[in-house]
Design a protein around this motif. Sequence first.
Motif, short mmCIF file in Angstrom:
data_model
loop_
_atom_site.label_atom_id
_atom_site.label_comp_id
_atom_site.label_asym_id
_atom_site.label_seq_id
_atom_site.Cartn_x
_atom_site.Cartn_y
_atom_site.Cartn_z
N THR A 1 -58.15 -8.61 -60.21
CA THR A 1 -59.38 -9.34 -60.37
C THR A 1 -60.18 -9.38 -59.07
N LEU A 2 -59.49 -9.59 -57.94
CA LEU A 2 -60.20 -9.69 -56.67
C LEU A 2 -60.99 -8.42 -56.32
N PRO A 3 -60.41 -7.23 -56.48
CA PRO A 3 -61.21 -6.03 -56.19
C PRO A 3 -62.43 -5.89 -57.11
N VAL A 4 -62.28 -6.29 -58.37
CA VAL A 4 -63.40 -6.19 -59.30
C VAL A 4 -64.52 -7.13 -58.86
N ILE A 5 -64.17 -8.34 -58.49
CA ILE A 5 -65.18 -9.29 -58.01
C ILE A 5 -65.84 -8.76 -56.74
N ILE A 25 -63.63 2.65 -48.70
CA ILE A 25 -63.71 1.19 -48.68
C ILE A 25 -63.22 0.62 -50.01
N ALA A 26 -63.68 1.20 -51.12
CA ALA A 26 -63.24 0.73 -52.44
C ALA A 26 -61.73 0.89 -52.61
N ALA A 27 -61.19 2.01 -52.17
CA ALA A 27 -59.74 2.23 -52.29
C ALA A 27 -58.97 1.20 -51.46
N LEU A 28 -59.45 0.90 -50.26
CA LEU A 28 -58.78 -0.09 -49.42
C LEU A 28 -58.87 -1.49 -50.02
N VAL A 29 -59.99 -1.78 -50.66
CA VAL A 29 -60.12 -3.08 -51.33
C VAL A 29 -59.10 -3.19 -52.45
N PHE A 30 -58.90 -2.12 -53.19
CA PHE A 30 -57.87 -2.14 -54.25
C PHE A 30 -56.48 -2.34 -53.66
N LEU A 31 -56.20 -1.70 -52.52
CA LEU A 31 -54.90 -1.91 -51.87
C LEU A 31 -54.75 -3.35 -51.38
N ARG A 37 -51.79 -9.62 -54.63
CA ARG A 37 -51.13 -9.88 -55.92
C ARG A 37 -49.61 -9.89 -55.76
N HIS A 38 -49.08 -8.99 -54.95
CA HIS A 38 -47.63 -8.95 -54.71
C HIS A 38 -47.16 -10.28 -54.11
N TYR A 39 -47.91 -10.80 -53.18
CA TYR A 39 -47.56 -12.09 -52.56
C TYR A 39 -47.48 -13.18 -53.63
N PHE A 40 -48.53 -13.27 -54.46
CA PHE A 40 -48.55 -14.33 -55.47
C PHE A 40 -47.50 -14.12 -56.56
#
Length: 188
Positions: A1-5, A25-31, A37-40
Amino acid sequence: TLPVIFLMLSNHYPLAFASQYNWVIAALVFLMGVSIRHYFNSMHAGNSRPLWTWLVTGLLFVAIMWISTLPLEFDSLEDAEARPLTTTEQVFASSEGFDEVQDIVLGRCSMCHARETFYEGVRSAPKGVHLETTSDIVAHARDIYLQAGVTRAMPPANVTYIEPEERAAIISWYRNAASQLPIQLAAN
């Protein structure tokens, strides 16, 4: 969700999209989204909190900031003037109304869309779009038509006071030139 926002909001922030490295930049945002997400997921599963994910996220964010400030690569004014026009660009350059549109673009757009901008507060041409030569203008004919003619998005807040008649001239020129192109090109 965060990368989409982030990607939805990035249209308002040129440092996020107006780079030739916007795909990186977009690829790094997805990473970043993956590491957050892994943390949560780990935290909600009752496992230990992997704090290394915040370090990874922070490093990715710093990399994004660095990449977004890299200078854009573009051709020089001399190279742009010497570049031969494509067949489609020749149609736009020879179409009725081009001389008037060229004067409009040079008078209303090129102070920001120049290789060396002189409009206060603009360090480099937005999105790396230069509108100083005939080849520049015809290469970006569709963008000019959409941004300055149809949608009135450019110039922002109409800072250069482009008149409705000038917008109409841009629309007329583009549509006239597009009607002279083969059907598959005119539809684009």
